[in-house]
Design a protein around this motif. Structure first.
Motif, PDB file in Angstrom:
ATOM      1  N   ALA A 117     -36.146 -18.887 -32.039  1.00 32.25           N
ATOM      2  CA  ALA A 117     -36.844 -18.881 -30.744  1.00 32.25           C
ATOM      3  C   ALA A 117     -38.362 -18.818 -30.921  1.00 32.25           C
ATOM      4  N   ARG A 118     -38.855 -19.190 -32.098  1.00 34.80           N
ATOM      5  CA  ARG A 118     -40.294 -19.057 -32.354  1.00 34.80           C
ATOM      6  C   ARG A 118     -41.138 -19.897 -31.394  1.00 34.80           C
ATOM      7  N   ASP A 119     -40.626 -21.034 -30.930  1.00 35.97           N
ATOM      8  CA  ASP A 119     -41.385 -21.923 -30.040  1.00 35.97           C
ATOM      9  C   ASP A 119     -41.186 -21.599 -28.561  1.00 35.97           C
ATOM     10  N   LEU A 120     -40.400 -20.588 -28.265  1.00 36.04           N
ATOM     11  CA  LEU A 120     -40.130 -20.216 -26.875  1.00 36.04           C
ATOM     12  C   LEU A 120     -41.370 -19.589 -26.242  1.00 36.04           C
ATOM     13  N   THR A 121     -41.703 -19.995 -25.016  1.00 39.33           N
ATOM     14  CA  THR A 121     -42.836 -19.410 -24.293  1.00 39.33           C
ATOM     15  C   THR A 121     -42.554 -17.940 -24.016  1.00 39.33           C
ATOM     16  N   ARG A 122     -43.561 -17.093 -24.180  1.00 42.61           N
ATOM     17  CA  ARG A 122     -43.396 -15.652 -23.955  1.00 42.61           C
ATOM     18  C   ARG A 122     -43.438 -15.335 -22.463  1.00 42.61           C
ATOM     19  N   LYS A 123     -42.450 -15.834 -21.761  1.00 40.64           N
ATOM     20  CA  LYS A 123     -42.262 -15.527 -20.346  1.00 40.64           C
ATOM     21  C   LYS A 123     -40.781 -15.220 -20.155  1.00 40.64           C
ATOM     22  N   PHE A 124     -40.476 -14.348 -19.213  1.00 43.70           N
ATOM     23  CA  PHE A 124     -39.081 -14.090 -18.895  1.00 43.70           C
ATOM     24  C   PHE A 124     -38.985 -13.727 -17.419  1.00 43.70           C
ATOM     25  N   SER A 125     -37.793 -13.898 -16.886  1.00 43.15           N
ATOM     26  CA  SER A 125     -37.493 -13.497 -15.509  1.00 43.15           C
ATOM     27  C   SER A 125     -36.249 -12.633 -15.550  1.00 43.15           C
ATOM     28  N   THR A 129     -28.580  -7.371  -9.243  1.00 43.53           N
ATOM     29  CA  THR A 129     -27.950  -6.820  -8.045  1.00 43.53           C
ATOM     30  C   THR A 129     -27.367  -5.476  -8.456  1.00 43.53           C
ATOM     31  N   ASP A 130     -26.586  -4.858  -7.591  1.00 43.08           N
ATOM     32  CA  ASP A 130     -25.947  -3.592  -7.944  1.00 43.08           C
ATOM     33  C   ASP A 130     -24.895  -3.763  -9.041  1.00 43.08           C
ATOM     34  N   THR A 131     -24.365  -4.978  -9.197  1.00 41.68           N
ATOM     35  CA  THR A 131     -23.266  -5.174 -10.140  1.00 41.68           C
ATOM     36  C   THR A 131     -23.542  -6.189 -11.245  1.00 41.68           C
ATOM     37  N   ASP A 132     -24.566  -7.020 -11.109  1.00 38.87           N
ATOM     38  CA  ASP A 132     -24.825  -8.071 -12.084  1.00 38.87           C
ATOM     39  C   ASP A 132     -26.317  -8.172 -12.388  1.00 38.87           C
ATOM     40  N   ALA A 133     -26.610  -8.762 -13.535  1.00 33.37           N
ATOM     41  CA  ALA A 133     -28.004  -8.991 -13.904  1.00 33.37           C
ATOM     42  C   ALA A 133     -28.083 -10.208 -14.807  1.00 33.37           C
ATOM     43  N   GLU A 134     -29.257 -10.827 -14.814  1.00 32.56           N
ATOM     44  CA  GLU A 134     -29.477 -11.998 -15.655  1.00 32.56           C
ATOM     45  C   GLU A 134     -30.916 -11.996 -16.134  1.00 32.56           C
ATOM     46  N   VAL A 135     -31.107 -12.313 -17.409  1.00 39.12           N
ATOM     47  CA  VAL A 135     -32.429 -12.493 -17.976  1.00 39.12           C
ATOM     48  C   VAL A 135     -32.583 -13.963 -18.304  1.00 39.12           C
ATOM     49  N   GLN A 136     -33.677 -14.564 -17.862  1.00 39.40           N
ATOM     50  CA  GLN A 136     -33.977 -15.956 -18.181  1.00 39.40           C
ATOM     51  C   GLN A 136     -35.184 -15.966 -19.100  1.00 39.40           C
ATOM     52  N   LEU A 137     -35.031 -16.574 -20.259  1.00 42.64           N
ATOM     53  CA  LEU A 137     -36.092 -16.596 -21.267  1.00 42.64           C
ATOM     54  C   LEU A 137     -36.913 -17.874 -21.152  1.00 42.64           C
TER      55      LEU A 137
END
Length: 195
Positions: A117-125, A129-137
């Motif tokens: 992941a060396r070329d991945l932009t250093r941004k994330f989202s 919710t109360d039951t689920d979560a997601e990280v977008q790289l």
């Protein structure tokens, strides 16, 4: 005279409610026990532990990265929590020498030859919710949001601090309700706020 520690929390921390990292199940884990941390927060919670290095996977991305192995905690906020995914900024000074490099920085470090992941932009989202979560790289996926995403600059190199004038909640600005309005006595255009 015997002194006993008083917990600032009504509910105790119950470590048996969480799954913990089992170092014996990893053939690639390396402890760095001379690098310890002892963190204390304004709400009275604390985390203590040592650093370790292992293979870390986030979706299709993997790298060899340092992370904190927590050995002591007092906060019920961690009941049922399996771990902390560190997306903060690297800390400066003494604290930075004790804490492991946050995972996004370790993964995108051009010197880390054990990362794809060396070329991945250093941004994330981060969405939750109360039951689920997601990280977008690498930024965010526009298909997962309604409306336009706005970026605001950080006011610090060591923390996610942004300028805030008010806090509103709702689906649109016109229909939102203002929850907080900051009145700055120093007549600044914003109030620095930690995210």
């Amino acid at each position: 005279l015997a002194l006993t520690a008083v917990s600032p929390f009504h509910t105790p921390y119950r470590p048996e409610q969480s799954r913990h990292f089992d170092v014996t199940k990893s053939s690639t884990f390396h402890p760095i026990t001379e690098k310890v941390f002892d963190l204390h927060y304004a709400d009275g919670s604390h985390l203590r532990g040592f650093n370790g290095v292992d293979q870390v996977w986030l979706g299709d991305y993997k790298c060899t990265a340092p992370f904190g192995v927590i050995t002591d905690c007092n906060s019920p906020d961690f009941n049922g929590v399996d771990g902390i995914l560190g997306f903060g900024l690297p800390k400066a000074g003494e604290e930075g020498r004790e804490l492991p490099t946050p995972i996004l920085f370790a993964m995108t470090d051009m010197e880390n030859k054990m990362s794809n992941a060396r070329d991945l932009t250093r941004k994330f989202s981060f969405f939750s919710t109360d039951t689920d979560a997601e990280v977008q790289l690498g930024g965010y996926d526009p298909a997962t949001t309604v409306g336009e995403m706005w970026y605001t600059p950080c006011l610090s190199e060591n923390d996610f601090i942004v300028g805030v004038t008010s806090l509103r909640f709702g689906h649109t600005f016109g229909e939102s309700e203002q929850l907080l309005k900051f009145d700055d006595q120093a007549d600044e255009p914003y109030l620095p706020s930690i995210m």
